[in-house]
Motif scaffolding. Structure first.
Motif, PDB file in Angstrom:
ATOM      1  N   PHE A   1       0.843  -1.208   0.000  1.00 27.86           N
ATOM      2  CA  PHE A   1       0.000   0.000   0.000  1.00 27.86           C
ATOM      3  C   PHE A   1       0.875   1.254   0.000  1.00 27.86           C
ATOM      4  O   PHE A   1       0.534   2.249  -0.641  1.00 27.86           O
ATOM      5  CB  PHE A   1      -0.939  -0.005   1.207  1.00 27.86           C
TER       6      PHE A   1
ATOM      7  N   ARG B   1      -1.506   6.912  -3.485  1.00 37.53           N
ATOM      8  CA  ARG B   1      -1.531   6.922  -2.027  1.00 37.53           C
ATOM      9  C   ARG B   1      -1.268   8.317  -1.479  1.00 37.53           C
ATOM     10  O   ARG B   1      -1.901   8.751  -0.518  1.00 37.53           O
ATOM     11  CB  ARG B   1      -0.514   5.940  -1.457  1.00 37.53           C
TER      12      ARG B   1
ATOM     13  N   LEU C   1      -8.088   1.560  -3.802  1.00 37.42           N
ATOM     14  CA  LEU C   1      -6.751   0.949  -3.775  1.00 37.42           C
ATOM     15  C   LEU C   1      -6.804  -0.443  -3.149  1.00 37.42           C
ATOM     16  O   LEU C   1      -6.141  -1.372  -3.626  1.00 37.42           O
ATOM     17  CB  LEU C   1      -5.762   1.823  -2.999  1.00 37.42           C
TER      18      LEU C   1
ATOM     19  N   GLN D   1     -11.610   7.972   5.305  1.00 34.25           N
ATOM     20  CA  GLN D   1     -10.436   7.141   5.026  1.00 34.25           C
ATOM     21  C   GLN D   1     -10.858   5.884   4.265  1.00 34.25           C
ATOM     22  O   GLN D   1     -10.224   5.512   3.277  1.00 34.25           O
ATOM     23  CB  GLN D   1      -9.726   6.764   6.322  1.00 34.25           C
ATOM     24  N   THR D   2     -11.930   5.263   4.704  1.00 34.48           N
ATOM     25  CA  THR D   2     -12.421   4.066   4.020  1.00 34.48           C
ATOM     26  C   THR D   2     -12.849   4.403   2.595  1.00 34.48           C
ATOM     27  O   THR D   2     -12.509   3.685   1.650  1.00 34.48           O
ATOM     28  CB  THR D   2     -13.599   3.453   4.800  1.00 34.48           C
TER      29      THR D   2
ATOM     30  N   THR E   1      -9.616   5.082   0.489  1.00 38.71           N
ATOM     31  CA  THR E   1      -8.685   3.966   0.307  1.00 38.71           C
ATOM     32  C   THR E   1      -9.320   2.734  -0.334  1.00 38.71           C
ATOM     33  O   THR E   1      -8.599   1.876  -0.835  1.00 38.71           O
ATOM     34  CB  THR E   1      -8.041   3.546   1.644  1.00 38.71           C
TER      35      THR E   1
ATOM     36  N   ILE F   1      -4.298  10.479  -1.605  1.00 33.47           N
ATOM     37  CA  ILE F   1      -5.245  10.049  -0.566  1.00 33.47           C
ATOM     38  C   ILE F   1      -4.823  10.624   0.780  1.00 33.47           C
ATOM     39  O   ILE F   1      -5.650  11.154   1.524  1.00 33.47           O
ATOM     40  CB  ILE F   1      -5.330   8.503  -0.502  1.00 33.47           C
ATOM     41  N   GLN F   2      -3.525  10.522   1.089  1.00 35.05           N
ATOM     42  CA  GLN F   2      -3.017  11.069   2.352  1.00 35.05           C
ATOM     43  C   GLN F   2      -3.279  12.576   2.438  1.00 35.05           C
ATOM     44  O   GLN F   2      -3.668  13.089   3.476  1.00 35.05           O
ATOM     45  CB  GLN F   2      -1.526  10.783   2.506  1.00 35.05           C
TER      46      GLN F   2
END
Length: 174
Positions: free
Chosen positions: A37, A43, A123, A116-117, A120, A46-47
């Protein structure tokens, strides 16, 4: 006594499952999904989106806490000169604000987890699809996740028979 039990179980496993193993070999693999991940494209965005969302929630929380602190300070400084009804009203107002802050904290944490869910999940789905494809291509029966946050989670298993109806019947359940 324990050593004897372990030896007996080991022998049973070796000889008791010979027929099953003769039919099909079981190939087990593992992966550290956290490491995977961490190197996935997308990623970082997303962060950043999560940090922005957290920042928005944090600003609202700071504003509420400042309002609370201002009301408490004002109350403490002027309490002596307040009538009973004004004092009770201010105490209730401060208490209500404190309750709203606590509710906001809980709701903010819940929304952060949901966000967050939401961010993510694409991915995670992509990783699961790749794991399943690799498992099928290379003949793996089971793939476990051995990342630090995971407690040896089963990520992939070959399709098997669902024995729930058989167990229900055995127990006399409908």
């Amino acid at each position: 006594m324990k050593k004897l039990l372990v030896i007996v179980l080991a022998l049973f496993c070796c000889f008791g499952f010979t027929d099953v193993n003769a039919q099909k070999s079981v190939k087990i693999g593992h992966i550290d999904s956290e490491s995977l991940f961490a190197i996935m494209p997308g990623r970082d965005s997303i962060q950043q989106a999560l940090q922005d969302f957290y920042g928005t929630l944090e600003k609202q929380m700071v504003a509420m806490q400042q309002e609370y602190q201002t009301k408490v300070t004002d109350f403490q400084q002027n309490e002596a000169s307040m009538s009973d009804i004004i004092r009770e009203t201010k105490v209730r107002e401060i208490s209500d604000l404190q309750n709203r802050i606590e509710e906001f904290q809980q709701l903010a944490q819940q929304r952060l987890q949901e966000k967050q869910t939401e961010l993510t999940q694409p991915l995670v789905d992509k990783i699961k699809a790749a794991v399943a494809a690799v498992a099928k291509e290379n003949g793996y029966s089971y793939i476990f996740d051995y990342s630090e946050q995971s407690v040896q989670t089963l990520l992939y298993a070959e399709p098997t028979d669902d024995i729930l109806p058989l167990v229900k019947a055995k127990l006399g359940l409908k």
